[in-house]
Design a protein around this motif. Sequence first.
Motif, mmCIF file in Angstrom:
data_model
loop_
_atom_site.group_PDB
_atom_site.id
_atom_site.type_symbol
_atom_site.label_atom_id
_atom_site.label_comp_id
_atom_site.label_asym_id
_atom_site.label_seq_id
_atom_site.Cartn_x
_atom_site.Cartn_y
_atom_site.Cartn_z
ATOM 1 N N GLY A 266 0.761 -1.367 0.058
ATOM 2 C CA GLY A 266 0.043 -0.099 -0.037
ATOM 3 C C GLY A 266 1.026 1.224 0.009
ATOM 4 N N VAL A 267 2.024 1.098 -0.014
ATOM 5 C CA VAL A 267 2.876 2.384 -0.083
ATOM 6 C C VAL A 267 3.223 2.886 -1.377
ATOM 7 N N GLY A 268 3.560 4.128 -1.575
ATOM 8 C CA GLY A 268 4.044 4.752 -2.768
ATOM 9 C C GLY A 268 4.925 5.897 -2.330
ATOM 10 N N SER A 269 5.602 6.467 -3.585
ATOM 11 C CA SER A 269 6.457 7.500 -3.549
ATOM 12 C C SER A 269 5.789 8.818 -3.630
ATOM 13 N N LEU A 270 6.388 9.845 -3.101
ATOM 14 C CA LEU A 270 5.726 11.147 -3.573
ATOM 15 C C LEU A 270 5.863 11.600 -4.706
ATOM 16 N N PRO A 271 4.937 12.543 -5.362
ATOM 17 C CA PRO A 271 5.089 12.899 -6.681
ATOM 18 C C PRO A 271 6.705 13.593 -6.904
ATOM 19 N N HIS A 272 7.501 13.289 -7.930
ATOM 20 C CA HIS A 272 8.855 13.927 -8.183
ATOM 21 C C HIS A 272 9.260 13.866 -9.578
ATOM 22 N N LEU A 273 9.927 14.522 -9.668
ATOM 23 C CA LEU A 273 10.896 14.942 -11.169
ATOM 24 C C LEU A 273 12.177 14.193 -11.039
ATOM 25 N N HIS A 274 12.539 13.487 -12.100
ATOM 26 C CA HIS A 274 13.960 13.007 -12.116
ATOM 27 C C HIS A 274 14.823 13.972 -12.888
ATOM 28 N N ALA A 275 16.146 13.877 -12.587
ATOM 29 C CA ALA A 275 17.093 14.393 -13.310
ATOM 30 C C ALA A 275 17.043 14.986 -14.413
ATOM 31 N N LYS A 276 17.356 16.178 -15.039
ATOM 32 C CA LYS A 276 16.901 16.604 -16.367
ATOM 33 C C LYS A 276 17.929 15.721 -17.472
ATOM 34 N N SER A 277 19.179 15.238 -16.863
ATOM 35 C CA SER A 277 20.007 14.411 -17.671
ATOM 36 C C SER A 277 19.725 12.952 -17.521
ATOM 37 N N ALA A 278 18.926 12.427 -16.522
ATOM 38 C CA ALA A 278 18.747 10.900 -16.476
ATOM 39 C C ALA A 278 17.783 10.373 -17.417
ATOM 40 N N PHE A 279 18.363 9.294 -18.097
ATOM 41 C CA PHE A 279 17.682 8.387 -18.868
ATOM 42 C C PHE A 279 17.430 7.294 -18.032
ATOM 43 N N ILE A 280 16.169 6.879 -17.651
ATOM 44 C CA ILE A 280 16.057 5.568 -16.719
ATOM 45 C C ILE A 280 15.347 4.434 -17.381
ATOM 46 N N TYR A 281 15.950 3.161 -16.715
ATOM 47 C CA TYR A 281 15.249 1.999 -17.232
ATOM 48 C C TYR A 281 14.864 1.199 -15.888
ATOM 49 N N ALA A 282 13.556 0.813 -15.726
ATOM 50 C CA ALA A 282 12.961 0.260 -14.695
ATOM 51 C C ALA A 282 12.605 -1.010 -14.756
ATOM 52 N N TYR A 283 13.070 -1.754 -13.993
ATOM 53 C CA TYR A 283 12.800 -3.256 -14.057
ATOM 54 C C TYR A 283 12.159 -3.827 -12.864
ATOM 55 N N VAL A 284 10.749 -4.458 -12.870
ATOM 56 C CA VAL A 284 10.152 -4.842 -11.600
ATOM 57 C C VAL A 284 10.635 -6.129 -11.034
ATOM 58 N N ILE A 285 11.262 -6.304 -9.911
ATOM 59 C CA ILE A 285 11.998 -7.432 -9.342
ATOM 60 C C ILE A 285 10.857 -8.325 -8.846
ATOM 61 N N SER A 286 9.660 -7.755 -8.239
ATOM 62 C CA SER A 286 8.838 -8.683 -7.362
ATOM 63 C C SER A 286 7.641 -7.706 -7.352
ATOM 64 N N GLY A 287 6.494 -8.384 -7.058
ATOM 65 C CA GLY A 287 5.128 -7.654 -6.865
ATOM 66 C C GLY A 287 4.731 -7.064 -7.921
ATOM 67 N N GLU A 288 4.111 -5.890 -7.953
ATOM 68 C CA GLU A 288 3.230 -5.231 -8.988
ATOM 69 C C GLU A 288 3.278 -3.606 -8.796
ATOM 70 N N ILE A 289 3.794 -2.905 -9.684
ATOM 71 C CA ILE A 289 4.215 -1.431 -9.504
ATOM 72 C C ILE A 289 3.215 -0.602 -10.238
ATOM 73 N N GLU A 290 2.353 0.145 -9.816
ATOM 74 C CA GLU A 290 1.566 1.393 -10.714
ATOM 75 C C GLU A 290 2.286 2.505 -10.802
ATOM 76 N N SER A 291 2.208 2.926 -12.153
ATOM 77 C CA SER A 291 3.291 3.934 -12.457
ATOM 78 C C SER A 291 2.558 4.983 -13.350
ATOM 79 N N LYS A 292 2.852 6.254 -13.249
ATOM 80 C CA LYS A 292 2.382 7.103 -14.421
ATOM 81 C C LYS A 292 3.613 8.128 -14.599
#
Length: 138
Positions: free
Chosen positions: A57-83
């Motif tokens: 039931g926990v989530g991150s607060l809304p945030h911005l990523h660094a202007k130079s950051a290209f990000i690859y995300a991989y779910v290791i376990s569970g289910e992540i809801e993302s926008k």
Amino acid sequence: MIIRPILTVFCASIIIFASTAALAQGHREIVKPNFEQTIPNLPGKSLVAVEVEYPPGVGSLPHLHAKSAFIYAYVISGEIESKVNDAQVHVYRAGDSWSEPPGASHSISRNASKTRSAKLLAIFVVDTEDKHLTTLVR
């Protein structure tokens, strides 16, 4: 004596404060550094990896990523809801992955389950001098 009631109130205050702090900490994502290395053939760039664990039931607060950051995300376990940015909300399951462009706005990033933990690995290709990978949106 007056000291006993004062001492009782003091001890009760400490217990309440400590349990509130522990509870508040349990309602945030847990971010652990995983890897950091400059990229030898890309001067000024680094590869940074972090594990992000979301208790149920926990989530991150809304945030911005660094202007130079290209990000690859991989779910290791569970289910992540993302926008990310103007895309629709999407649920990613263990084994799923996605990418995020530099300067992405992450309005939703949370565990989709109220009963099971979820964990993801976020890999950033970022300017070496960018030490703040995320900035909270206020």
